[in-house]
Design a protein around this motif. Structure first.
Motif, mmCIF file in Angstrom:
data_model
loop_
_atom_site.group_PDB
_atom_site.id
_atom_site.type_symbol
_atom_site.label_atom_id
_atom_site.label_comp_id
_atom_site.label_asym_id
_atom_site.label_seq_id
_atom_site.Cartn_x
_atom_site.Cartn_y
_atom_site.Cartn_z
ATOM 1 N N MET A 1 -72.428 -33.006 -114.579
ATOM 2 C CA MET A 1 -71.221 -33.627 -115.149
ATOM 3 C C MET A 1 -71.647 -34.534 -116.296
ATOM 4 S SD MET A 1 -68.376 -35.676 -112.945
ATOM 5 C CE MET A 1 -66.817 -36.134 -113.657
ATOM 6 N N SER A 2 -71.233 -34.235 -117.515
ATOM 7 C CA SER A 2 -71.689 -35.126 -118.586
ATOM 8 C C SER A 2 -70.492 -35.858 -119.215
ATOM 9 C CB SER A 2 -72.528 -34.365 -119.624
ATOM 10 O OG SER A 2 -71.698 -33.800 -120.587
ATOM 11 N N LEU A 3 -70.539 -37.158 -119.039
ATOM 12 C CA LEU A 3 -69.482 -38.022 -119.561
ATOM 13 C C LEU A 3 -70.127 -39.053 -120.466
ATOM 14 C CD1 LEU A 3 -67.715 -38.810 -116.133
ATOM 15 C CD2 LEU A 3 -66.854 -37.248 -117.869
ATOM 16 N N ASN A 4 -69.438 -39.462 -121.517
ATOM 17 C CA ASN A 4 -70.007 -40.552 -122.321
ATOM 18 C C ASN A 4 -69.784 -41.861 -121.559
ATOM 19 O OD1 ASN A 4 -67.529 -41.857 -122.985
ATOM 20 N ND2 ASN A 4 -67.145 -40.330 -124.591
ATOM 21 N N PRO A 5 -70.493 -42.949 -121.971
ATOM 22 C CA PRO A 5 -70.435 -44.187 -121.183
ATOM 23 C C PRO A 5 -69.016 -44.673 -120.877
ATOM 24 C CG PRO A 5 -72.174 -44.346 -122.800
ATOM 25 C CD PRO A 5 -71.464 -43.048 -123.065
ATOM 26 N N SER A 6 -68.093 -44.581 -121.842
ATOM 27 C CA SER A 6 -66.764 -45.130 -121.550
ATOM 28 C C SER A 6 -65.981 -44.203 -120.609
ATOM 29 C CB SER A 6 -65.989 -45.445 -122.837
ATOM 30 O OG SER A 6 -65.592 -44.252 -123.449
ATOM 31 N N GLU A 7 -66.185 -42.889 -120.710
ATOM 32 C CA GLU A 7 -65.541 -41.946 -119.770
ATOM 33 C C GLU A 7 -66.092 -42.157 -118.353
ATOM 34 O OE1 GLU A 7 -64.843 -38.047 -122.689
ATOM 35 O OE2 GLU A 7 -66.764 -38.316 -121.675
ATOM 36 N N LEU A 8 -67.416 -42.359 -118.294
ATOM 37 C CA LEU A 8 -68.053 -42.562 -116.993
ATOM 38 C C LEU A 8 -67.492 -43.824 -116.322
ATOM 39 C CD1 LEU A 8 -70.173 -41.758 -114.883
ATOM 40 C CD2 LEU A 8 -71.851 -43.103 -116.145
ATOM 41 N N LYS A 9 -67.377 -44.889 -117.100
ATOM 42 C CA LYS A 9 -66.843 -46.145 -116.546
ATOM 43 C C LYS A 9 -65.407 -45.940 -116.055
ATOM 44 C CE LYS A 9 -65.849 -50.999 -117.638
ATOM 45 N NZ LYS A 9 -65.948 -51.456 -116.246
ATOM 46 N N GLU A 10 -64.616 -45.248 -116.858
ATOM 47 C CA GLU A 10 -63.219 -44.994 -116.483
ATOM 48 C C GLU A 10 -63.139 -44.165 -115.192
ATOM 49 O OE1 GLU A 10 -59.682 -42.792 -118.809
ATOM 50 O OE2 GLU A 10 -60.942 -44.091 -120.067
ATOM 51 N N PHE A 11 -63.979 -43.134 -115.109
ATOM 52 C CA PHE A 11 -64.016 -42.261 -113.926
ATOM 53 C C PHE A 11 -64.398 -43.062 -112.676
ATOM 54 C CE2 PHE A 11 -66.821 -39.487 -111.236
ATOM 55 C CZ PHE A 11 -65.840 -38.621 -110.747
ATOM 56 N N LEU A 12 -65.458 -43.864 -112.804
ATOM 57 C CA LEU A 12 -65.935 -44.634 -111.642
ATOM 58 C C LEU A 12 -64.967 -45.763 -111.272
ATOM 59 C CD1 LEU A 12 -69.773 -44.750 -112.352
ATOM 60 C CD2 LEU A 12 -68.619 -43.484 -110.532
ATOM 61 N N ASP A 13 -64.384 -46.418 -112.264
ATOM 62 C CA ASP A 13 -63.406 -47.479 -111.967
ATOM 63 C C ASP A 13 -62.235 -46.912 -111.164
ATOM 64 O OD1 ASP A 13 -64.870 -49.476 -113.139
ATOM 65 O OD2 ASP A 13 -63.787 -49.473 -115.047
ATOM 66 N N ALA A 14 -61.810 -45.706 -111.517
ATOM 67 C CA ALA A 14 -60.702 -45.066 -110.785
ATOM 68 C C ALA A 14 -61.111 -44.779 -109.342
ATOM 69 C CB ALA A 14 -60.274 -43.785 -111.490
ATOM 70 N N LYS A 15 -62.364 -44.359 -109.141
ATOM 71 C CA LYS A 15 -62.837 -44.065 -107.772
ATOM 72 C C LYS A 15 -62.981 -45.358 -106.953
ATOM 73 C CE LYS A 15 -63.030 -39.641 -108.172
ATOM 74 N NZ LYS A 15 -61.996 -38.835 -107.476
ATOM 75 N N VAL A 16 -63.354 -46.462 -107.618
ATOM 76 C CA VAL A 16 -63.416 -47.754 -106.920
ATOM 77 C C VAL A 16 -62.015 -48.089 -106.393
ATOM 78 C CG1 VAL A 16 -63.802 -50.252 -107.145
ATOM 79 C CG2 VAL A 16 -65.399 -48.645 -108.217
ATOM 80 N N GLU A 17 -60.998 -47.916 -107.261
ATOM 81 C CA GLU A 17 -59.600 -48.151 -106.843
ATOM 82 C C GLU A 17 -59.249 -47.310 -105.610
ATOM 83 O OE1 GLU A 17 -56.864 -50.039 -108.479
ATOM 84 O OE2 GLU A 17 -58.723 -51.020 -109.140
ATOM 85 N N THR A 18 -59.679 -46.043 -105.634
ATOM 86 C CA THR A 18 -59.350 -45.119 -104.531
ATOM 87 C C THR A 18 -59.927 -45.586 -103.203
ATOM 88 O OG1 THR A 18 -59.385 -43.298 -106.114
ATOM 89 C CG2 THR A 18 -59.488 -42.692 -103.789
ATOM 90 N N TYR A 19 -61.184 -46.059 -103.238
ATOM 91 C CA TYR A 19 -61.873 -46.312 -101.971
ATOM 92 C C TYR A 19 -61.960 -47.777 -101.554
ATOM 93 C CZ TYR A 19 -62.978 -41.411 -102.216
ATOM 94 O OH TYR A 19 -62.859 -40.045 -102.283
ATOM 95 N N ASN A 20 -61.869 -48.702 -102.505
ATOM 96 C CA ASN A 20 -62.007 -50.122 -102.144
ATOM 97 C C ASN A 20 -60.656 -50.673 -101.687
ATOM 98 O OD1 ASN A 20 -62.751 -52.768 -101.843
ATOM 99 N ND2 ASN A 20 -63.032 -53.174 -104.020
ATOM 100 N N ASN A 21 -60.211 -50.224 -100.511
ATOM 101 C CA ASN A 21 -58.964 -50.729 -99.948
ATOM 102 C C ASN A 21 -59.050 -50.626 -98.428
ATOM 103 O OD1 ASN A 21 -57.822 -48.169 -98.892
ATOM 104 N ND2 ASN A 21 -57.940 -47.593 -101.058
ATOM 105 N N PRO A 22 -58.132 -51.278 -97.718
ATOM 106 C CA PRO A 22 -58.265 -51.366 -96.253
ATOM 107 C C PRO A 22 -58.410 -50.024 -95.514
ATOM 108 C CG PRO A 22 -56.670 -52.959 -97.013
ATOM 109 C CD PRO A 22 -57.022 -52.110 -98.208
#
Length: 256
Positions: A1-22
């Motif tokens: 999977m090749s993403l540029n730094p800002s795409e990678l950050k956006e992708f990972l930030d979205a996954k943090v939202e998905t999983y960092n909850n009760p």
């Protein structure tokens, strides 16, 4: 999977939202310390649970639950006030290579830390460096075993200065230090900052990090941890370890 730094950050930030909850809590060992409200109970139950956090997550949770029962569901009170005879019921306890004798040693070392070193938080805070807690983990291990102890129990506390990624202690530190703004981590250790944390590097987070180009090193050791930490700090220097939720979630729940 090749993403540029800002795409990678956006992708990972979205996954943090998905999983960092009760919802994350119900399948994770962090549910054990969530049963307590007193600071010392949370940190002791968290420390003991993270110590046995390897292997199958269901069996980790079941055994940690069993261990809390053996400590009368009042871990701090048990550590501080147990009599010799109270320890006998711990002897049959076993999780993989962590057995009853190790358990009794841990109770003695914890009592030593709360009696002579002002508690777990104090030991880590006292030896923390501005940008890393890895030297503090090493120092913690020497404090933990400065009393008379079983040689065999030493292997259950990792030492980053001996090239260990110290996954379980880094996970415990994440629980204690990251703020409780989504109801998952506790944020009860105010003398340390999320910016000092390191990612709990295990098979899942390591494999996902490699696929995303955050990590090149093959082994999951202290050198790999430094490489991953450096990459995650570029994504968020204040709270790099929030990405543990993304890497772990992608690995465990999405088989990424």
């Amino acid at each position: 999977m090749s993403l540029n730094p800002s795409e990678l950050k956006e992708f990972l930030d979205a996954k943090v939202e998905t999983y960092n909850n009760p919802n994350f809590i119900e399948s994770d060992p962090i549910q054990i310390p969530h049963q307590f409200s007193k600071k010392e109970d949370i940190e002791i139950s968290g420390f003991l649970t993270s110590t046995i956090a390897w292997g199958n997550r269901k069996s980790i949770i079941n055994n940690a639950q069993k261990l809390m029962g053996l400590l009368d569901n009042a871990p701090h009170d048990f550590v501080m006030n147990h009599k010799e005879t109270d320890l006998e019921k711990l002897l049959p306890f076993v999780h993989r290579t962590f057995n009853g004798a190790d358990c009794i040693q841990f109770i003695a070392s914890l009592k030593h830390i709360y009696t002579n070193h002002k508690g777990l938080e104090q030991v880590f805070a006292q030896h923390a460096e501005t940008d890393s807690l890895q030297p503090a983990i090493s120092k913690f291990k020497s404090v933990f075993f400065e009393i008379e102890h079983l040689a065999r129990t030493q292997k259950h506390v990792s030492d980053p200065l001996k090239n260990s990624a110290a996954k379980r202690i880094n996970m415990f530190l994440r629980w204690m230090v990251r703020p409780n703004n989504t109801g998952v981590d506790f944020g009860i250790w105010e003398n340390l900052s999320p910016s000092q944390l390191s990612c709990p590097l295990d098979v899942h987070s390591g494999n996902v990090a490699r696929k995303l180009g955050l990590l090149n090193r093959k082994q999951n050791d202290a050198k790999a941890l430094l490489e991953l930490d450096t990459a995650l700090r570029q994504l968020d220097s204040k709270d790099p370890v929030k990405y543990d939720f993304a890497l772990f979630g992608l690995g465990v729940f999405e088989k990424f």
